[in-house]
Every structure is written in structure tokens, then in C-alpha cells.
Design an enzyme around this catalytic site. Structure first.
Site, mmCIF file in Angstrom:
data_model
loop_
_atom_site.group_PDB
_atom_site.id
_atom_site.type_symbol
_atom_site.label_atom_id
_atom_site.label_comp_id
_atom_site.label_asym_id
_atom_site.label_seq_id
_atom_site.Cartn_x
_atom_site.Cartn_y
_atom_site.Cartn_z
ATOM 1 C CG ASP A 106 -5.920 -1.326 -2.535
ATOM 2 O OD1 ASP A 106 -6.529 -2.228 -3.140
ATOM 3 O OD2 ASP A 106 -4.768 -1.470 -2.100
ATOM 4 C CG HIS A 375 -5.945 0.295 2.059
ATOM 5 N ND1 HIS A 375 -5.555 1.556 1.694
ATOM 6 C CD2 HIS A 375 -5.296 -0.555 1.232
ATOM 7 C CE1 HIS A 375 -4.698 1.471 0.675
ATOM 8 N NE2 HIS A 375 -4.522 0.201 0.382
#
Length: 969
Positions: A106, A375
Site C-alpha cells: 500500500d 503509510h
């Protein structure tokens, strides 16, 4: 916490229950932060027993195993290693389990540091997904989504790793079904916030598998599997079954999956496909056993990342600059606190501080710094309330570590025995003594393992000040009116401190003797840039031993910089510009937390510049204020440029070559992205160099695209960026991440701040509109000079900016003894050569055995219960800062005598070399060797040798990790 309640706890509870019901079922889990919250707060003893069993059977598998799935673009290597180590330590201590595969699906673009770190952590394969859409399409077509990645040019095949890029469907099961408008293969539907539905019926649950639709489901699944199979070289297809926020209702999920898997396998002759539940390890084992020969990818990364022609994910390099700054301050305070505490434990075994409490204080900051590497953390791609949670956790951890460091200083100096010498310790960023009968003192700790000469700044209420060291000698200092407030002054103190050591300085109101130099102010008339006469320049210089910076009084802007050693002059101007961006999806591409989509070239922001020069013997500070026009009252932009002069007798090399700039930017207007553009006459051919995570550099030639060229030529600068011509280089060093680009020859621009609003429904639903009205104060150090000179300076300077000394404040009352107690034994500093960095010196506290068989045995017999932390094991990491061939001297291997290096802490009794996160003995670590064109023989390869006599040779770019044990006093 909300996610835990809404769905995450239910993922673990229901998945564990379902795995126990069917031997064929499997599951992979990534982030330890969620799992540990479940383990500590939710899991029953029975569930814990089941987790142990499922891990042993290989049906539950932890991949990556860090606290989070970290971002790759804007994180620092130290913090990536920290969060991995944090998760791995827990998994190994609790289960004896060591992850060997990644699942980095991701993060928004892939850095070349990550494959190196995962190789060093003992991984056998690496898996990524988000890379440029056009590049992915090309790799897919040519069956090149799998390769052996040599992420580091210097470590090359020694730390290469097999890498799998997910195809265009990425990490989710297809969400469309031709025969139903519901959510594809997700029978548990979508998670609901803040509470799970009472009746267990979630929105958009897919049609249950029945006799009537079983064949349709199977056809859809098989068609997708075959489409993907065409893009890979082997007959195995990794088909990820799940997505964001899935498996919170695992019984409905597995029962439908079982029906479908069984049906396809019963009709495999007809479908041409068999299906089985698998872990990442099962998949890579199958590919590995095919024994194919793979192509090698060099050290190029996959940044930036675009998903469509107008969707360049380069905005997040700068989003929420304040969070990015605090995350890095927290990281560097943690670094200082760890080595400070480690030294205290070993140098002061009789100390009165409770070590368990101290470790908890450190752990609160380890956890906060680890978590923000996510993230959707330091990236700035979270909603405001989640950002506030990250900030609060970081501030709380920083408060704890400052408190710990202050209490260690109390304890070492026997404050208790002198009556309360220390009436107060200011743990804020500054100490402001009120009453005149109180002498303020500062304690300054240098967290780097080098001798450092630098300035620390203290805020004081009076201009007439003197500074003394512990022996009563006068210390060079300069005081001047503060940039930030009318009523206070900034006192700059010149400190020279050896590695991992601290010094005390007392600050007294002027007592007739030596006083600090006083910075004198000259204010220049505000200049109207629209009327400035281009022909007549009124130039005036600001000079130190390394540079002459010339300003033009006609414009109040910088004009040129001369590097005095080579007498080379570079034309040098700096301007603030803004990109105006669109926030209305009906009108075209938008900018948001993730994306940067400028509608046109950047526009100059100011028509008038004010200038003030503060000059003193030690420092000159040039203050420039940028106004929208000549009559404006307020400015949104300012630059404070500082040039230092170091007196005789001090090592001023780094200080002298540093042009320090601090910017003040904001509050911006809505849908503006603010950049500082530096233009030079260097013929750079529009090539920019930027770092990957503060570890290695990447070359970034300007690329022309059909669409969105400006945004697709933005790159992350985590710590370093530079431009150069054949002889001269201009380096930029940063204390937080920024987007950076070279939009013209000889130019480099840094995005400093963004304030955005848009009406994209997804962004509105998730409150991702980045209406950030803050003022940001980033710092960048500039180094200009011949390539050889800058090469010599930039690694040490970058770390000196990252790890500025920690300043703690206290006060001494009049009637108490003036002299702080001198240590009877002088402390021995800890130092390493300038091409090495002491990356970690800490006491992790893990209780696991470093003998793997023993660790597994003690878990098996249930001995691994909660006990006191282990304070005897010290974690040490040493990193070589240079690449092979980068510098004739600094790129050489370095021999380090660990015993001698650490003798200030005590007598080293034993050293064990470990994998990056500490869980493997390097001598037993055998990673898979994948066959490549370059190396057709497929053999296991072993890691670097460690010698018996505590002497280690560190090769270029190596990161070596050790457990060190000292003789107990």
C-alpha cells in the site's frame, strides 16, 4: 482505537475461530500495532493458545511483522528500522516467530532502501504493488513483474532480494461481479463506524454462494485467475483474497470461500485451474522451487507514483509539514534518549532511577515514532483527528523521554544529596528565567558519536548575559533580538562536545566580566520588486571564512554566493512561488493530501521584500520578509539566513560551510501550494539528485510527459537533495521531508507547505481535504562548493542537522552551592570515524534468548511469561555512510574495535552479530538465493564474518547489528 472497536479486533477474534474449524484455511496478518492491541486487551487464554498452534502449523503467518506497513517515500531509514525492530522483537519474544516475507502493498511508490532493509532483516522475498500505472502495464505485458532487486549499488548481490510486483488488480479481490451489483467476493460487506451493526448485517454484503450462483461465481473467479496468469512466468498465481477492512466477520467469509474453492477443484479439468488457501510463504516457496533464472533490477526506485495521467501522488511528500517535522524531532529525541539511558545504566550501576519505569518512558516514544511511520501517518494522508492522535502520542512520548533525561542528570549530579539544587527543569523548548537571583544553566547532550562544534539557542529575557562552562571559563556566545517575539532575545552559545557526552553551561546576568557579543541590527528600506531597476545594482556582502553571500539592495534579494576556497562565484536567487490548484472535480484534476495537480506554472507571491541584517562576531542573520505589495502590513513568507564565524581554537569546518535557512510560511490561502525556488547559473542539464530515506541517492533527470509534467517531476527529499554542474554542487539538507523538483536548468525548488480543499466525494467522506491553516517553520542547510568538498561534508552535516544537541534547562538558587559536582572520573566519549554512524545504542529490554532452539523451547513449555525486562543486552548498530567509489578516502572499509569503542560504558564481555532487527544470529541466517542471469548457480549465501577479537570491518553502506554484553559491576 476506533478501528479496533469497529472492526479490527473482530478480524483477529473471528479469523482465529474460523481457522480452527478447517485445516485447509489460512490467513496472513501484517501490522503488529493492531495485533498487539488485540493480544493485550481482547484475546482470551484459549485464543492465545490457538494463535501459537496456528503459527506452528503455518496456517497463520505474519508478513513484514513491523508495527506498521511503513511509508517508503518520506520516512527516514532509522525510523523504518525502529518500527520493524519493535514488531519483530514482540513476535520473536512471544512466539519465536520471525517473518521472512514482505507485503508492502500500500505505500505510494517504492523506495530502493526497502529491499535492502528486508534483505538485512532476513527476508527471502519482497512484495510491492503501487508503482507507476504506465510502467506496471508495460511490465505486465512483458511478464517482468518479478525480478531480483539489488537495492543498494554497494551491497549489490550480497543483499539482493526477489521482488514480486502485484498486477493491475493490486492487493484486493476484484470487487465487480457480472451477475450482481454487490461487492464482489466480500461476503462480509463493509465495516461500519463507530459501532458494528447489532444484527451482524453489514452494508453491501455480497450475494451468498448458493447452488444457483455457484457456477457463475466460479466462472468469474477462474476468468480473473487466468487473466492474471498470463502476466507471470510460472503457473502459480497469487490471488489476494481480501482488501482494506475485511475479514471482520470471518465466518461468513470463509464459509462462502470454502464452497467456491471446493467447487473449482472438483471441476478443475473443466476450468483448467486448481485453487488452494495459501500464505505468502507458500506462494514464494512454489515460485522458488521452479528454479527459474530471473532478471536483475539495479538500485533504481519506483518513485514518484502515478495512478492515471493526472494523478501524480507527489503532494504527500509535503502534506502536513508540521506533523512531518514533529515526527522527526521525536525520532531524534528518542535516538538521544536511548544512548543517554544506556550509558546511565552501565556507567552508574548504583543509580537510583527505576530502570523499569525508565524503559516504559522510552517505550512510549518508540511506540509513537513507530506508529507514525505508517503509510497514512507521516505522509499526512489522514483525517485531522487521526493526525491529532499521532501528534498527541508523539508529544506524550517526547515529554516522557525529556523527563527521563532530566532525571538522569539529577541523579548523576546527586542533586538529592545537596538539598534541592535544581529548583526547576524546563523540559520545554526553551528556559526563561524570571527572577534575577536565579542563575540559569543548560545541559547540552551531543547524541552523535563524533565531536561536534555547533551553536545551541536559548531564549533569554535580557541582552546583557554571560555564559560559563563548568570550570568557570567564559564561553563564546551572541545575543540578539528574537525573530519570534519583541520581548525576548535569542542567545546563541557555541558548544564543542565530544561523542555521546554532555556539558553544562551556566548563563548569568552580566557580572562585569566577559559578556556575550551583541548582534546589531540594520534595517533596509522595503523594496518594490515591480519597480526595481534591473540595470543599477546596489550590492553588499555578508562574509564568513567559507562564503561571501551578496545581496542586492535594489530588490533585497540574494544575488550571488562566492565559495572562498576556490573563489568561485555562483549566481544565486531565491523566490517564493505558489502553485494555484483546482479543488472542484467538475473543473478538472484536483490536488489533495495525496495528489499534486497544478493548473499552471507557479506564480511569484510577493511584490515587495523587507530586509534586516543582524550582525555580530559569531553570526550574521539576514532576515527577509516577503509582502504581497509595498503597503501590506503582514507577510506570509519569511527567510532567516544564518552564516556562522567560528573563533580560533574551535573546529569550525562543518559550521563554516553551513548556510542555515529557516523559513516561515503561512497561513496560506486556500488551494495554494508554496515552494521556495532557488535559481543558479550552474549548468545542471535539469538533473536533480534526491535521497531514498536518508540512506542512498537517486539520480532524477527531468522527464517530459504528455500530461502533468510538473507534478510527475516531483520527488521526495527525506534528508538530502542536490544539483551540480561539472565542478560545483549545491546541497540541500532537510530536517523533515519535502517534495522537491528541478523545473528548469540550474534550478531546485522545495515545496514547503500546502493548503487545500476539494469536493471529491471520497475525500469529503474521509475528511481528507487538507485545509491546513498553520504556519510552518522548516529548516534547510545549504552547502555550496566543489564536489569533493561537499562530498566530504554532506553526510556528517545531514546527521548533524538530524541529531542536533538536546538542550535541557535548569536553575540554581543563590544560596545553594554554585559548583555542580564534578564527576570524579572523567567520562570517556564514544566516537567513530566520520564515514561511520553509530546508528543505534539502546537497551531494548527483550527477554528472548539469542539461541533460537532455546527460545523456541522456552515458549513451547510456556516459560515465556511476563517477567522483568532484560537490561543486560545492549543493541548496537553501525552504518557505513558512503557508497563504493564515492570518495577516495571515505569510501574505504573501516576496522572498528568494538571493545575499545565502548570502553567508556564498561568492559565488553561478549558480542553477537545479529540480523538487522536482532532476531537472527547472522551465522545461522541462510536466505534463499534466487538464480539470476549474473549468478546462474543457486546456493544459499551467508552473511559477513565477525571476528573473535571484537574487531569488525565495516564495508561501504553496510549496516551491522550487534548484541553487546558488558561485565556487570
Amino acid at each position: 482505537q476506533e478501528s479496533m472497536h469497529a472492526y479490527a479486533a473482530n478480524v483477529y477474534t473471528t479469523v482465529i475461530e474460523e481457522l480452527m474449524k478447517g485445516k485447509q484455511r489460512k490467513f496472513i496478518a501484517v501490522e503488529q500495532e493492531f495485533f498487539r492491541l488485540w493480544w493485550d486487551m481482547v484475546a482470551t487464554d484459549t485464543q492465545k493458545q490457538q494463535v501459537h498452534q496456528l503459527l506452528q502449523e503455518g496456517r497463520l503467518e505474519f508478513v513484514i511483522g513491523g508495527q506498521v506497513m511503513h511509508d517508503e517515500a518520506v520516512t527516514l531509514i532509522d525510523d523504518q528500522i525502529l518500527q520493524l525492530t519493535e514488531g519483530h522483537g514482540f513476535l520473536y519474544e512471544t512466539f519465536g516467530f520471525r517473518p521472512q516475507f514482505s507485503w508492502h502493498v500500500d505505500p505510494f511508490g517504492a523506495s530502493a532502501t526497502t529491499p535492502t532493509l528486508f534483505a538485512l532483516a532476513g527476508f527471502n522475498a519482497h512484495l510491492i504493488s503501487r508503482i507507476d500505472y504506465d510502467l506496471k502495464a508495460d511490465m505486465q505485458k512483458n511478464k517482468k513483474l518479478q525480478f531480483v532487486w539489488q537495492g543498494s549499488p554497494s551491497l549489490s548481490e550480497r543483499q539482493e532480494i526477489f521482488t514480486h510486483v502485484m498486477d493491475q488488480y493490486s492487493y484486493c479481490t476484484p470487487s465487480q461481479l457480472p451477475f450482481s451489483n454487490r461487492s464482489g467476493f466480500f461476503w462480509n460487506g463493509f465495516a461500519t463506524f463507530p459501532d458494528p451493526p447489532k444484527d451482524g448485517v453489514y452494508p453491501n454484503m455480497s450475494l451468498p454462494v448458493t447452488d444457483a450462483n455457484l457456477h457463475l461465481y466460479a466462472q468469474t473467479m477462474v476468468a480473473n485467475i487466468k487473466e492474471r496468469a498470463a502476466w507471470f512466468q510460472t503457473g502459480e498465481v497469487l490471488w489476494p483474497w481480501g482488501c482494506d477492512k475485511q475479514f471482520f466477520n470471518a465466518s461468513v467469509q470463509y464459509s462462502n470461500m470454502d464452497l467456491l474453492v471446493d467447487y473449482i477443484n472438483k471441476h478443475s479439468a473443466e476450468f483448467g485451474v486448481t485453487v488452494q488457501y495459501a500464505t505468502v510463504s507458500d506462494y514464494f516457496q512454489a515460485v522458488y522451487s521452479r528454479n527459474l533464472t530471473w532478471e536483475i533490477r539495479d538500485a533504481r526506485d519506483f518513485l514518484p507514483y502515478s495512478t492515471e495521467p493526472f494523478q501524480a501522488w507527489t503532494g504527500f511528500y509535503t502534506s502536513r509539514s508540521t506533523l512531518k517535522g514533529i515526527a522527526r524531532r521525536a525520532s531524534s529525541l528518542l535516538y538521544a534518549g536511548e544512548s543517554f539511558f544506556t550509558q546511565y545504566v552501565w556507567k552508574h550501576p548504583e543509580g537510583s532511577i527505576c530502570k523499569c519505569k525508565a524503559l516504559k518512558q522510552l517505550q512510549s516514544l518508540r511506540w509513537a515514532v513507530s506508529e507514525v511511520q505508517h503509510h497514512d501517518g507521516v505522509t499526512g494522508t489522514e483525517s485531522p483527528k487521526v493526525k491529532d492522535m499521532y501528534m498527541n502520542n508523539l508529544m506524550y512520548g517526547m515529554f516522557n523521554v525529556k523527563k527521563l533525561m532530566a532525571s538522569i542528570i539529577f541523579d548523576i549530579n546527586n542533586a538529592k544529596k545537596n538539598g534541592e539544587v535544581y529548583s526547576s527543569v524546563y523540559t520545554k523548548g526553551s528556559g526563561k528565567p524570571g527572577a534575577t537571583d536565579v542563575d540559569q544553566y543548560v545541559v547540552v547532550y551531543n547524541p552523535l558519536a563524533w565531536n561536534i562544534t555547533t551553536f545551541v539557542t536559548v531564549s533569554v529575557s535580557n541582552e546583557a548575559m554571560s555564559v560559563y562552562d563548568e570550570l568557570g571559563h567564559s564561553v563564546p556566545a551572541q545575543v540578539q533580538s528574537s525573530v519570534e517575539s519583541q520581548s525576548t532575545y535569542d542567545l546563541y552559545i557555541l558548544v564543542a562536545i565530544s561523542g555521546l557526552s554532555y556539558k553544562k553551561y551556566s548563563i548569568k546576568p552580566l557580572d562585569g566580566k566577559q559578556s556575550a557579543f551583541i548582534g546589531k541590527s540594520v534595517k533596509y528600506k522595503r523594496r518594490d520588486l515591480t519597480r526595481a531597476d534591473q540595470q543599477s545594482r546596489q550590492l553588499f556582502p555578508v562574509v564568513n571564512n567559507c562564503y561571501q553571500i551578496v545581496f542586492d539592495q535594489n530588490t533585497n534579494l540574494m544575488h550571488s554566493i562566492t565559495e572562498r576556497e576556490t573563489n568561485q562565484t555562483v549566481q544565486f536567487t531565491q523566490e517564493f512561488l505558489e502553485y494555484h490548484v483546482n479543488g472542484d472535480t467538475k473543473k478538472g484534476p484536483i490536488s489533495d493530501n495525496y495528489l499534486f495537480a497544478p493548473n499552471a506554472s507557479a506564480v511569484l507571491v510577493s511584490k515587495a521584500v523587507g530586509l534586516e541584517v543582524m550582525s555580530g562576531n559569531l553570526m550574521t542573520e539576514i532576515r527577509q520578509y516577503f509582502y504581497s505589495n509595498v503597503t501590506s502590513q503582514d507577510y506570509i513568507y519569511a527567510v532567516y539566513t544564518r552564516l556562522y564565524s567560528v573563533p580560533e581554537g574551535y573546529d569550525g569546518k562543518l559550521l563554516c560551510h553551513r548556510i542555515e535557512q529557516e523559513y516561515s510560511v503561512g497561513p496560506l490561502e486556500l488551494n495554494r501550494e508554496a515552494v521556495l525556488r532557488t535559481s543558479t547559473n550552474l549548468n545542471t542539464r535539469q538533473v536533480l539528485y534526491t535521497d531514498n530515506n536518508g540512506y542512498q541517492m537517486q539520480k532524477r533527470p527531468f522527464k517530459a510527459y504528455v500530461n502533468n509534467t510538473v507534478a510527475r517531476n516531483y520527488y521526495p527529499m527525506v534528508q538530502t537533495a542536490y544539483i551540480e554542474d561539472d565542478t560545483t554542487r549545491l546541497m540541500l539538507l532537510a530536517e523533515r521531508a519535502h517534495g522537491v523538483s528541478s523545473q528548469g536548468n540550474g534550478q531546485v525548488e522545495v515545496m514547503l507547505h500546502r493548503r487545500l480543499w476539494n469536493n471529491l466525494q471520497w475525500d469529503l467522506n474521509n475528511n481528507l481535504t487538507l485545509n491546513d491553516s498553520s504556519v510552518v517553520r522548516p529548516v534547510i542547510w545549504l552547502i555550496l562548493g566543489a564536489k569533493g568538498v561537499t562530498n566530504n561534508l554532506y553526510r556528517t552535516s545531514g546527521l548533524a542537522l538530524e541529531h542536533r544537541p538536546v538542550v535541557m534547562f535548569g536553575a540554581l538558587s543563590e544560596d545553594k552551592p554554585r559548583q555542580l559536582q564534578q564527576n570524579s572520573v572523567p567520562d570517556l566519549p564514544v566516537t567513530v570515524p566520520p564515514n561511520l554512524h553509530l546508528q543505534t545504542l539502546s537497551i531494548p529490554g527483550w527477554r528472548y534468548s539469542s539461541n533460537h532452539a532455546e527460545q523456541v523451547r522456552s515458549i513451547h513449555v510456556g516459560k515465556q511469561k511476563q517477567g522483568d525486562a532484560d537490561f543486560s543486552r545492549v543493541l548496537l548498530r553501525i552504518r557505513h555512510l558512503y557508497e563504493v567509489g564515492e570518495d577516495p578516502v571515505l569510501s574505504q572499509p573501516v576496522m572498528v574495535d568494538l571493545k575499545s569503542m565502548l570502553k567508556g560504558l564498561g568492559a565488553v564481555m561478549a558480542v553477537e552479530e545479529r540480523s538487522l532487527t536482532g532476531t537472527w544470529d547472522v551465522n545461522t541466517l541462510e536466505r534463499w538465493k534466487w538464480k539470476t542471469v549474473q549468478y546462474p548457480g543457486k546456493t544459499f549465501f551467508n552473511s559477513t564474518e565477525t571476528s573473535e577479537d571484537f574487531i569488525v570491518t565495516v564495508l561501504p553502506k553496510e549496516i551491522r547489528t550487534f548484541f553487546v554484553y558488558f561485565q556487570v559491576q
